[in-house]
Design a protein around this motif. Structure first.
Motif, PDB file in Angstrom:
ATOM      1  N   GLU A  43      22.931 -64.244 -60.568  1.00 32.15           N
ATOM      2  CA  GLU A  43      23.817 -64.455 -60.058  1.00 32.15           C
ATOM      3  C   GLU A  43      23.966 -66.195 -58.927  1.00 32.15           C
ATOM      4  O   GLU A  43      23.963 -66.213 -58.397  1.00 32.15           O
ATOM      5  CB  GLU A  43      23.984 -63.318 -58.797  1.00 32.15           C
ATOM      6  CG  GLU A  43      23.760 -62.429 -58.388  1.00 32.15           C
ATOM      7  CD  GLU A  43      25.206 -61.356 -58.628  1.00 32.15           C
ATOM      8  OE1 GLU A  43      25.905 -62.127 -57.703  1.00 32.15           O
ATOM      9  OE2 GLU A  43      25.819 -60.113 -59.206  1.00 32.15           O
ATOM     10  N   LEU A  44      24.182 -66.586 -60.568  1.00 33.34           N
ATOM     11  CA  LEU A  44      24.424 -68.107 -59.875  1.00 33.34           C
ATOM     12  C   LEU A  44      25.910 -68.646 -59.957  1.00 33.34           C
ATOM     13  O   LEU A  44      26.833 -68.140 -60.207  1.00 33.34           O
ATOM     14  CB  LEU A  44      23.713 -68.968 -61.370  1.00 33.34           C
ATOM     15  CG  LEU A  44      22.436 -69.549 -61.485  1.00 33.34           C
ATOM     16  CD1 LEU A  44      22.499 -69.842 -63.267  1.00 33.34           C
ATOM     17  CD2 LEU A  44      21.897 -69.989 -60.973  1.00 33.34           C
ATOM     18  N   PHE A  45      25.756 -69.739 -59.274  1.00 30.05           N
ATOM     19  CA  PHE A  45      27.478 -70.122 -59.124  1.00 30.05           C
ATOM     20  C   PHE A  45      27.841 -70.913 -60.251  1.00 30.05           C
ATOM     21  O   PHE A  45      28.057 -72.311 -60.783  1.00 30.05           O
ATOM     22  CB  PHE A  45      28.033 -70.615 -57.508  1.00 30.05           C
ATOM     23  CG  PHE A  45      26.974 -70.212 -56.292  1.00 30.05           C
ATOM     24  CD1 PHE A  45      27.164 -69.049 -56.065  1.00 30.05           C
ATOM     25  CD2 PHE A  45      25.755 -71.032 -55.771  1.00 30.05           C
ATOM     26  CE1 PHE A  45      26.334 -68.824 -55.025  1.00 30.05           C
ATOM     27  CE2 PHE A  45      25.272 -70.235 -54.428  1.00 30.05           C
ATOM     28  CZ  PHE A  45      25.705 -68.714 -54.470  1.00 30.05           C
ATOM     29  N   GLY A  46      28.717 -69.964 -61.207  1.00 27.41           N
ATOM     30  CA  GLY A  46      28.918 -69.994 -62.534  1.00 27.41           C
ATOM     31  C   GLY A  46      29.673 -71.138 -62.656  1.00 27.41           C
ATOM     32  O   GLY A  46      29.592 -72.640 -63.558  1.00 27.41           O
ATOM     33  N   ASN A  47      30.403 -71.886 -61.267  1.00 23.08           N
ATOM     34  CA  ASN A  47      31.864 -72.644 -61.774  1.00 23.08           C
ATOM     35  C   ASN A  47      31.087 -74.348 -60.984  1.00 23.08           C
ATOM     36  O   ASN A  47      31.642 -75.235 -60.798  1.00 23.08           O
ATOM     37  CB  ASN A  47      33.031 -72.301 -60.825  1.00 23.08           C
ATOM     38  CG  ASN A  47      32.539 -71.566 -59.270  1.00 23.08           C
ATOM     39  OD1 ASN A  47      31.604 -71.494 -59.005  1.00 23.08           O
ATOM     40  ND2 ASN A  47      33.344 -71.824 -58.045  1.00 23.08           N
ATOM     41  N   MET A  48      30.252 -73.875 -60.496  1.00 20.14           N
ATOM     42  CA  MET A  48      29.451 -75.691 -59.562  1.00 20.14           C
ATOM     43  C   MET A  48      28.868 -75.629 -60.816  1.00 20.14           C
ATOM     44  O   MET A  48      28.088 -75.015 -61.861  1.00 20.14           O
ATOM     45  CB  MET A  48      28.792 -74.518 -58.779  1.00 20.14           C
ATOM     46  CG  MET A  48      30.069 -74.382 -57.503  1.00 20.14           C
ATOM     47  SD  MET A  48      29.506 -73.583 -55.685  1.00 20.14           S
ATOM     48  CE  MET A  48      28.071 -74.443 -55.517  1.00 20.14           C
ATOM     49  N   THR A  49      28.414 -77.020 -60.458  1.00 23.12           N
ATOM     50  CA  THR A  49      26.942 -78.054 -62.004  1.00 23.12           C
ATOM     51  C   THR A  49      26.089 -77.582 -61.128  1.00 23.12           C
ATOM     52  O   THR A  49      25.266 -76.949 -59.703  1.00 23.12           O
ATOM     53  CB  THR A  49      27.470 -79.024 -61.319  1.00 23.12           C
ATOM     54  OG1 THR A  49      27.302 -79.538 -59.971  1.00 23.12           O
ATOM     55  CG2 THR A  49      28.745 -80.178 -61.367  1.00 23.12           C
ATOM     56  N   VAL A  50      24.674 -77.707 -61.507  1.00 24.77           N
ATOM     57  CA  VAL A  50      23.434 -77.393 -61.617  1.00 24.77           C
ATOM     58  C   VAL A  50      22.993 -77.888 -60.692  1.00 24.77           C
ATOM     59  O   VAL A  50      22.461 -77.282 -59.421  1.00 24.77           O
ATOM     60  CB  VAL A  50      22.609 -77.732 -62.920  1.00 24.77           C
ATOM     61  CG1 VAL A  50      20.769 -78.084 -63.101  1.00 24.77           C
ATOM     62  CG2 VAL A  50      23.336 -76.738 -64.080  1.00 24.77           C
ATOM     63  N   LEU A  51      23.071 -79.025 -59.868  1.00 21.80           N
ATOM     64  CA  LEU A  51      22.829 -80.015 -59.210  1.00 21.80           C
ATOM     65  C   LEU A  51      23.610 -79.093 -57.721  1.00 21.80           C
ATOM     66  O   LEU A  51      23.185 -78.863 -56.657  1.00 21.80           O
ATOM     67  CB  LEU A  51      23.311 -81.675 -59.398  1.00 21.80           C
ATOM     68  CG  LEU A  51      22.659 -81.824 -57.802  1.00 21.80           C
ATOM     69  CD1 LEU A  51      21.569 -82.340 -57.761  1.00 21.80           C
ATOM     70  CD2 LEU A  51      23.659 -82.960 -57.580  1.00 21.80           C
ATOM     71  N   GLU A  52      25.170 -78.550 -57.831  1.00 22.14           N
ATOM     72  CA  GLU A  52      25.094 -78.148 -56.847  1.00 22.14           C
ATOM     73  C   GLU A  52      25.198 -76.517 -55.842  1.00 22.14           C
ATOM     74  O   GLU A  52      24.811 -76.017 -54.878  1.00 22.14           O
ATOM     75  CB  GLU A  52      27.148 -77.810 -57.042  1.00 22.14           C
ATOM     76  CG  GLU A  52      27.847 -79.388 -56.367  1.00 22.14           C
ATOM     77  CD  GLU A  52      29.140 -78.956 -57.213  1.00 22.14           C
ATOM     78  OE1 GLU A  52      30.134 -79.688 -56.430  1.00 22.14           O
ATOM     79  OE2 GLU A  52      29.464 -78.040 -58.306  1.00 22.14           O
TER      80      GLU A  52
END
Lengths: 317, 259
Positions: free
Chosen positions: B94-103
């Motif tokens: 459940e990552l925030f797919g629309n955000m970068t790895v750093l974000e």
């Protein structure tokens, strides 16, 4: 990092600054600053709505009502009670904040698009109140004689003066919103959009954030309503009907939902279409809006704000 | 107990979770000692993920208490529990797919450093300082999990193995005392699994208690100090890996009773 470039904002502000000065010299577009005042008023609404829809992922079909509450509070308090217009503006915003929190809280605590349904019903109820509470609102005939705005003896009595007032506020609201988007708060909002459960597990109070953004967008709509009332000096319920709420959604969809610039571009275009360019279509203008919405959904899901990205993509190939 | 530090980070007493007529967890009791790696295993549908959801506040248990650092938390919402110091990953990423790895990792810092809506709108110098701090913390974590070179990539664009690592990194960013990892090795190849299990050990070495749901028995047997076995929502065994390996009840649960 999500960064919104500063240069386009500066260019845009410069454009706003010189536009009336240029338009005055070209007879064909002499009256454009007047339309731009309306565009600015609508931009105030769509900036907040864009944060709500594009970033936090919630849909409201009731912002015409918040727009109307601001307008009517300003109208009623200034004409019937002779209160200071600026104070009325603040009262309108405060009342709207409370109303939005009451309407939004139950539906925003749930997952899914319950807010859309709640705001749809709310918008219809408020529209009926504007029509029926004749003693306060003047009913379907509306109310006139709403005073203009002045500050320390300076009257905002010409189109140009009002133009600069409204657009000054729009740019301030725009920059404020851009700052929010680029901050930890904006990150939390985008996280909610992507996965509510993951955002919650990372400590983000999902319900509180959704309510906060909803209230913020409603307050901006109320402020826009006050500006509208003091500009036209006349308001009637037809301005604040369901179709206007939908028009706001079309503005955002056309401009691009996931980009705050989309709110400005879409609102500008739709305002000019409906106030100027589509006058010949009369009642049939609705069909044009339908066609626009269809076109955008199928061909340009990112809206007009997505076009620069598409063009860049062509050149990279 | 000296100075109010509990020996057990987490304690569950009589936890029951029912969904309609289905009893997903029934009268579950167990403790997690501070600083250990405890694994929860059991056949599919044993209630492992439900247990995680109860601990991390996705839904409150039907009955029973969950105590974290000596205070009951079973009535708290997920974000409050995260604030208290429990972080988690998800079985299905459940990552925030629309955000970068750093974000993604920066958002993980939200439990510790946050800015108000107004402060972020006006970009007060304090808000700017906090943002810088968050960024530095996040970069440190990316180095720790070995994804620093991908900080600009969108989370969606990573291969599954790295997505799983990133989820762990995001959970770490909240500076938890207890981290709940839901199948960190599921779907990973042998090399990735190895990376994941050394990362879990490294996290534990930092003093963070680990609660782990995992199907890969090699991982479980290698890294856990203690194992809890669930079947049909009941505890059927609990103890060190070597005991569990030889427990007839566990073998029965996994392989069925011998004819």
């Amino acid at each position: 990092m999500l960064r919104i470039a500063k240069l386009p904002i500066a260019v845009f502000a410069l454009f706003i600054l010189v536009f009336p000065w240029t338009a005055r010299r070209i007879p064909a577009i002499e009256h454009y600053p007047d339309i731009m005042v309306f565009a600015g008023i609508y931009c105030l609404i769509t900036i907040g709505l864009s944060l709500l829809m594009g970033y936090a992922g919630q849909i409201s079909i009731g912002h015409a009502a918040f727009f109307g509450i601001g307008a009517y509070i300003s109208g009623i308090l200034t004409t019937n009670y002779g209160m200071n217009p600026w104070a009325c503006m603040l009262i309108g915003m405060a009342v709207t904040a409370v109303v939005a929190a009451l309407v939004g809280t139950p539906s925003l605590k749930l997952k899914g698009h319950y807010l859309a349904m709640a705001t749809l019903a709310f918008g219809i109820i408020i529209f009926i109140i504007f029509n029926e509470e004749t003693q306060w609102t003047g009913g379907p005939d509306g109310m006139s004689g709403i005073p203009g705005l002045s500050l320390f003896g300076f009257e905002f009595d010409s189109v140009e003066r009002y133009y600069y007032l409204v657009w000054g506020v729009v740019i301030a609201a725009f920059i404020f919103t851009v700052n929010v988007i680029q901050s930890g708060t904006g990150r939390a909002l985008r996280a909610i959009h992507a996965s509510e459960s993951a955002a919650g597990a990372m400590g983000v109070d999902v319900a509180r954030f959704k309510i906060l953004v909803f209230v913020y967008s409603a307050v901006l709509a109320s402020l826009a309503g006050s500006f509208y009332a003091h500009y036209l000096n006349f308001i009637n319920p037809a301005t604040f009907d369901l179709f206007f709420s939908i028009k706001l959604l079309i503005m955002i969809a056309l401009g691009g939902m996931h980009n705050i610039w989309g709110a400005i571009v879409g609102t500008g275009l739709i305002t000019f279409l409906s106030n100027e360019w589509l006058q010949y279509f009369e009642e049939f203008e609705v069909i044009v809006y339908g066609a626009i919405l269809l076109f955008v959904t199928v061909i340009l899901p990112e809206g007009l704000a997505g076009v620069p990205g598409i063009v860049k993509g062509w050149f990279r190939r | 107990m000296s100075a109010g530090i509990e020996e057990n980070v987490l304690e569950l007493q009589g936890v029951v979770m029912t969904f309609g007529g289905l009893m997903a967890l029934s009268n579950l009791n167990f403790k997690v000692r501070r600083g250990m790696i405890k694994a929860i295993i059991g056949p599919n549908g044993a209630g492992k993920t439900t247990l995680f959801n109860v601990i991390t506040g996705s839904f409150p248990p039907t009955q029973g208490t969950v105590t974290f650092n000596g205070r009951p938390i079973q009535h708290l919402k997920a974000h409050k529990i995260a604030d208290r110091g429990i972080s988690r990953t998800f079985q299905t990423v459940e990552l925030f797919g629309n955000m970068t790895v750093l974000e993604n990792v920066m958002l993980g810092c939200y439990t510790r450093i946050r800015t108000s809506f107004m402060a972020s709108g006006f970009v007060l110098s304090q808000a700017r300082r906090k943002e810088k701090q968050i960024r530095e913390n996040a970069l440190k974590i990316l180095k720790f999990i070995g994804l620093a070179h991908k900080f600009k990539d969108l989370a969606d664009s990573l291969p599954l193995g790295e997505q799983k690592l990133l989820e762990i990194g995001r959970a770490l960013a909240s500076e938890p005392e207890l981290i709940c990892l839901d199948e960190p090795a599921a779907g990973l190849n042998e090399t990735e699994t190895h990376v994941a299990s050394s990362l879990i050990k490294a996290i534990n070495a930092k003093g963070i208690t680990v609660l782990l749901v995992e199907h890969d028995m090699k991982v479980v047997m290698n890294i856990s100090d203690e194992i809890l076995v669930l079947n049909y929502g009941r505890k059927i065994a609990e103890g060190p890996p070597e005991d569990i390996r030889n427990s007839p009840r566990v073998i029965e649960a996994y392989l069925g009773a011998e004819a």
